[in-house]
Design a protein around this motif. Structure first.
Motif, PDB file in Angstrom:
ATOM      1  N   ALA A  37       5.483  51.180  39.479  1.00  0.00           N
ATOM      2  CA  ALA A  37       6.949  51.927  38.670  1.00  0.00           C
ATOM      3  C   ALA A  37       6.764  53.440  39.515  1.00  0.00           C
ATOM      4  N   GLY A  38       8.364  53.609  40.040  1.00  0.00           N
ATOM      5  CA  GLY A  38       8.525  54.703  41.116  1.00  0.00           C
ATOM      6  C   GLY A  38       8.570  54.200  42.038  1.00  0.00           C
ATOM      7  N   VAL A  39       8.344  53.233  43.054  1.00  0.00           N
ATOM      8  CA  VAL A  39       8.501  52.467  44.176  1.00  0.00           C
ATOM      9  C   VAL A  39       9.623  52.138  44.382  1.00  0.00           C
ATOM     10  N   PRO A  40       9.910  52.000  45.781  1.00  0.00           N
ATOM     11  CA  PRO A  40      11.767  51.897  46.002  1.00  0.00           C
ATOM     12  C   PRO A  40      10.807  50.481  46.826  1.00  0.00           C
ATOM     13  N   VAL A  41      11.549  49.220  46.599  1.00  0.00           N
ATOM     14  CA  VAL A  41      12.176  47.962  47.467  1.00  0.00           C
ATOM     15  C   VAL A  41      13.255  47.643  47.489  1.00  0.00           C
ATOM     16  N   ALA A  42      12.804  46.938  49.078  1.00  0.00           N
ATOM     17  CA  ALA A  42      14.180  46.255  49.901  1.00  0.00           C
ATOM     18  C   ALA A  42      14.212  45.276  48.817  1.00  0.00           C
ATOM     19  N   VAL A  43      15.284  44.191  49.405  1.00  0.00           N
ATOM     20  CA  VAL A  43      15.528  42.858  48.504  1.00  0.00           C
ATOM     21  C   VAL A  43      16.587  42.434  49.483  1.00  0.00           C
ATOM     22  N   LYS A  44      15.983  41.015  49.955  1.00  0.00           N
ATOM     23  CA  LYS A  44      17.181  39.548  50.890  1.00  0.00           C
ATOM     24  C   LYS A  44      18.527  40.146  49.850  1.00  0.00           C
ATOM     25  N   ASP A  45      19.075  40.006  51.140  1.00  0.00           N
ATOM     26  CA  ASP A  45      20.161  39.152  50.990  1.00  0.00           C
ATOM     27  C   ASP A  45      20.764  38.000  50.495  1.00  0.00           C
ATOM     28  N   VAL A  46      19.671  37.665  49.463  1.00  0.00           N
ATOM     29  CA  VAL A  46      19.376  35.700  49.080  1.00  0.00           C
ATOM     30  C   VAL A  46      19.841  36.063  47.884  1.00  0.00           C
ATOM     31  N   LEU A  47      19.259  37.099  47.293  1.00  0.00           N
ATOM     32  CA  LEU A  47      19.000  37.527  45.817  1.00  0.00           C
ATOM     33  C   LEU A  47      19.924  38.144  44.984  1.00  0.00           C
ATOM     34  N   THR A  48      20.457  37.457  43.817  1.00  0.00           N
ATOM     35  CA  THR A  48      21.883  38.318  43.349  1.00  0.00           C
ATOM     36  C   THR A  48      21.689  39.597  42.383  1.00  0.00           C
ATOM     37  N   THR A  49      22.248  40.244  42.861  1.00  0.00           N
ATOM     38  CA  THR A  49      21.474  41.806  42.211  1.00  0.00           C
ATOM     39  C   THR A  49      23.732  41.915  41.293  1.00  0.00           C
ATOM     40  N   GLU A  50      23.625  42.304  40.181  1.00  0.00           N
ATOM     41  CA  GLU A  50      24.503  41.969  40.244  1.00  0.00           C
ATOM     42  C   GLU A  50      25.289  43.449  40.053  1.00  0.00           C
ATOM     43  N   GLY A  51      26.453  43.281  40.399  1.00  0.00           N
ATOM     44  CA  GLY A  51      27.685  44.515  40.254  1.00  0.00           C
ATOM     45  C   GLY A  51      27.075  45.364  42.159  1.00  0.00           C
ATOM     46  N   THR A  52      25.955  44.583  42.824  1.00  0.00           N
ATOM     47  CA  THR A  52      25.659  45.507  44.426  1.00  0.00           C
ATOM     48  C   THR A  52      26.395  44.195  45.073  1.00  0.00           C
ATOM     49  N   PRO A  53      27.327  43.917  46.199  1.00  0.00           N
ATOM     50  CA  PRO A  53      27.241  42.809  47.058  1.00  0.00           C
ATOM     51  C   PRO A  53      25.601  41.633  47.636  1.00  0.00           C
ATOM     52  N   THR A  54      25.782  40.210  47.697  1.00  0.00           N
ATOM     53  CA  THR A  54      24.749  39.645  47.746  1.00  0.00           C
ATOM     54  C   THR A  54      26.136  38.693  49.046  1.00  0.00           C
ATOM     55  N   THR A  55      25.192  39.033  49.967  1.00  0.00           N
ATOM     56  CA  THR A  55      26.856  37.328  51.200  1.00  0.00           C
ATOM     57  C   THR A  55      25.143  37.179  52.245  1.00  0.00           C
ATOM     58  N   CYS A  56      24.561  36.891  51.618  1.00  0.00           N
ATOM     59  CA  CYS A  56      23.471  35.855  52.178  1.00  0.00           C
ATOM     60  C   CYS A  56      23.717  35.531  53.908  1.00  0.00           C
TER      61      CYS A  56
ATOM     62  N   LEU B  54      30.925  34.948  51.910  1.00  0.00           N
ATOM     63  CA  LEU B  54      29.995  35.898  50.330  1.00  0.00           C
ATOM     64  C   LEU B  54      30.396  37.526  51.008  1.00  0.00           C
ATOM     65  N   GLU B  55      31.588  37.743  51.778  1.00  0.00           N
ATOM     66  CA  GLU B  55      31.618  38.855  52.604  1.00  0.00           C
ATOM     67  C   GLU B  55      32.330  39.920  50.977  1.00  0.00           C
ATOM     68  N   GLY B  56      31.890  40.693  50.328  1.00  0.00           N
ATOM     69  CA  GLY B  56      32.793  41.373  49.506  1.00  0.00           C
ATOM     70  C   GLY B  56      31.738  40.739  48.034  1.00  0.00           C
ATOM     71  N   TRP B  57      31.748  39.647  47.898  1.00  0.00           N
ATOM     72  CA  TRP B  57      30.960  39.200  46.442  1.00  0.00           C
ATOM     73  C   TRP B  57      30.061  40.058  45.753  1.00  0.00           C
TER      74      TRP B  57
END
Lengths: 99, 525
Positions: B84-103, B108-111
């Motif tokens: 908890a409280g540690v930052p993490v970066a997520v590969k852009d192939v996993l969906t994030t609600e309301g945050t762009p996910t382009t693969c 998927l630009e802007g999706w």
């Protein structure tokens, strides 16, 4: 077996719904040929007595309880639509002159 | 593990610490999660123009999450998880609600996805701070991140070299100290190969061990999300956060997460007596860079010195794994990517009111997909077409059976298998982009584990003596025995750190990256 022609690539592109350019046809024909030639090696060992494996973890009939769960609302479902119209997906015509 | 003593927060660069160390500081309230998050956001602002590990950062949400963690801790609540409280970066192939996910695709630009993937949902529930989305080869197809529609990521060890792929953004973010943790996905090596060439740890859990719900599918029978980190312990901690059964993924294994953190603690004692290690004959020798092989042999010697019993194991079918993979993965991809039809979401091109749906679809897919994605879609379409199905896709599936049999036979005699993670160190940007087969060879050692579904990881094994670039040791374990490879990797990591006077990753060259960026901005990539 490979030796994939430019016409075959054009056919594949049509099947895959890719409106590729002439330059791409030339490029892909050569590259697909090289790749297929390399991967054809699978035929050397794939004898009739070996069953195929389609999946690493063989699971069958995975069901969940048939319960009502929250889903996407209309607005959410349409949020990513290229051209929503009156609460629906507007799509190009699917029937045409092309017999 | 290096976290035997607490670091001094006052004069420590927070971005240099391991996730476990950061968690300890945050949970004991010596440093706030907001400070940790801000330090990483500042680091991203400083170096990412040169490295380009991120496609999207979300400072506002990251800081909001961090503030919440700090408030909860201040209110006396226990941390939501060990991270908890540690930052993490997520590969852009996993969906994030309301945050762009382009693969990494124009398609998927802007999706903005309407839902979170299970992995992301678990990260949020565990109180991790999501910094942003990392760059990748388009739809995870590639071994260099050069297939991203938004430009390549650069390797922090040498900015003119590739960071691996497809998850080059996640691994580069770790090596550039932009994030202490990252999520990757591995279909043929996309977590492990970037880990190896950036000198970081990359883990492909057992297939089914981490949910694929919300992971944009490339090859469904092979895709597997997993943890990326700078230490084996950090990877294990993240593994336990994201792993476990998910009813939303019908291929998810309904069993508890293997005890990977406990295995790391056991391995960290440096005792591998009683562990049987198999060296795969077919995954070394001709075609491998000499410095990579020297690093590998030294790693095997180290395992032996730690008490492991080392034997050579032959897996003859592995030499056909690459061929089988480049039939199976494109076949599944040609089917999965049919969903990008320009109708319900994503790009739509050429809809002039006259063209048919089929014409719009073809124009959109032509415009939205890059060359590698098109190549694989057509390759898969070919391999699945009648008349060729038996010779290509059918034969590849039989080879898959043979590879599983080789693993099963090997694991009757050994606990883990080892090999180099990659045949070479990081190659130069542009070196292989026009030669697909040369690019595919980067996954030579990693593919067998994907085809069989078992667990595998890459742990740094030093620098190649001829070019000074990182090399990875691959450790493979049977299905749902992920803890075995963690134990071996942790013991090996401790031995290496002791021999070298500290973690190798701390020796990433600190060039003037901003100057490099200015020079490179003149050059179109």
């Amino acid at each position: 077996m490979p030796n994939i022609s430019r016409d075959e690539v054009a056919h594949l592109a049509r099947l895959a719904r890719l409106a590729v350019t002439d330059e791409e046809l030339d490029l892909f024909a050569g590259q697909l040929d090289a790749i297929l030639e390399a991967v054809a090696a699978v035929g050397d060992v794939a004898t009739d007595d070996i069953p195929p494996t389609s999946h690493a973890v063989p699971l069958t009939n995975v069901f969940r309880a048939d319960e009502v769960r929250p889903g996407l609302g209309q607005q959410q479902a349409l949020a990513g639509a290229p051209f929503p119209e009156e609460g629906r997906f507007r799509v190009p015509r699917i029937l045409g002159e092309e017999a | 593990m290096s976290q035997t003593s607490s670091p001094e927060p006052a004069n420590t660069d927070l971005t240099r610490l391991a996730a476990a160390e950061l968690a300890e500081l945050v949970h004991s309230r010596q440093v706030s999660a907001v400070e940790v998050t801000q330090a990483h956001l500042d680091r991203i602002a400083e170096v990412d123009p040169a490295v380009h590990a991120f496609l999207h950062t979300d400072a506002e949400n990251a800081l909001a999450t961090a503030r919440q963690v700090d408030q909860d801790l201040a209110a006396g609540q226990a941390p939501a998880s060990p991270l908890a409280g540690v930052p993490v970066a997520v590969k852009d192939v996993l969906t994030t609600e309301g945050t762009p996910t382009t693969c990494g695709s124009r398609m998927l630009e802007g999706w903005l996805p309407p839902y979170d993937s299970t992995v992301v949902r678990r990260l949020r529930a565990a109180g991790l701070v999501i910094l942003g989305k990392t760059n990748m080869d388009e739809f995870a197809m590639g071994s260099s991140t050069e297939n991203s529609a938004f430009g390549p990521t650069r390797n922090p060890w040498d900015l003119d070299r590739i960071p691996g792929g497809s998850g080059g953004g996640s691994s580069a973010a770790l090596a550039a100290f932009e994030a202490p943790l990252a999520i990757g996905t591995d279909t043929g090596g996309s977590i492990r190969q970037p880990g190896a060439v950036t000198g970081t740890v990359g883990v492909k859990p057992t297939y089914g061990g981490v949910s694929r719900y919300g992971l944009v599918a490339f090859s469904s029978s092979l895709d597997q999300a997993g943890p990326c980190a700078r230490t084996v312990l950090d990877a294990a901690l993240l593994h336990e956060v994201i792993g476990g059964h998910d009813p939303l993924d019908s291929t998810s294994i309904d069993q508890p997460v293997p005890p990977v953190v406990a295995a790391v603690r056991e391995g960290a004692t440096g005792d591998l007596r009683g562990v049987r290690v198999g060296v795969v004959t077919q995954l070394s020798g001709e075609g491998y860079q000499p410095g990579v092989l020297r690093s590998f042999h030294a790693a095997v010697d180290t395992l032996r010195e730690l008490g492991a019993e080392v034997v050579e194991v032959s897996c003859p079918s592995f030499q056909y794994a690459l061929s089988a993979y480049y039939l199976i993965a494109p076949s599944e991809c040609s089917s999965n990517l049919a969903r990008f039809d320009a109708m319900r979401y994503g790009l739509r091109v050429g809809d002039d009111g006259n063209r048919s749906a089929e014409e719009v679809m073809s124009l959109t897919r032509e415009a939205g997909f890059g060359p590698e994605v098109k190549r694989r879609i057509m390759l898969g379409t070919y391999a699945l077409s009648s008349g060729y199905y038996d010779a290509y896709y059918g034969s590849a599936q039989k080879v898959r059976t043979l590879i599983k049999r080789d693993f099963d036979a090997a694991f009757e005699n050994v606990d883990v298998l080892v090999s180099p993670t990659t045949p070479t160190t990081a190659f130069r940007l542009g070196e292989r982009v026009n030669d697909p087969m040369a690019m595919y060879l980067a996954d030579l050692c990693t593919i067998p584990a994907n085809l069989a579904g078992n667990a595998a990881l890459s742990v740094p094994s030093g620098l190649s003596d001829e070019d000074g670039l990182p090399v990875g040791l691959q450790v493979m374990a049977p299905v749902m025995q992920d803890h075995r490879m963690y134990r071996v990797a942790a013991a090996y990591e401790v031995a290496r750190n002791a021999a070298e006077g500290g973690p190798q990753i701390q020796r990433v060259p600190q060039a003037d990256w901003s100057a490099h960026n200015r020079a490179q901005s003149e050059v179109a990539v």
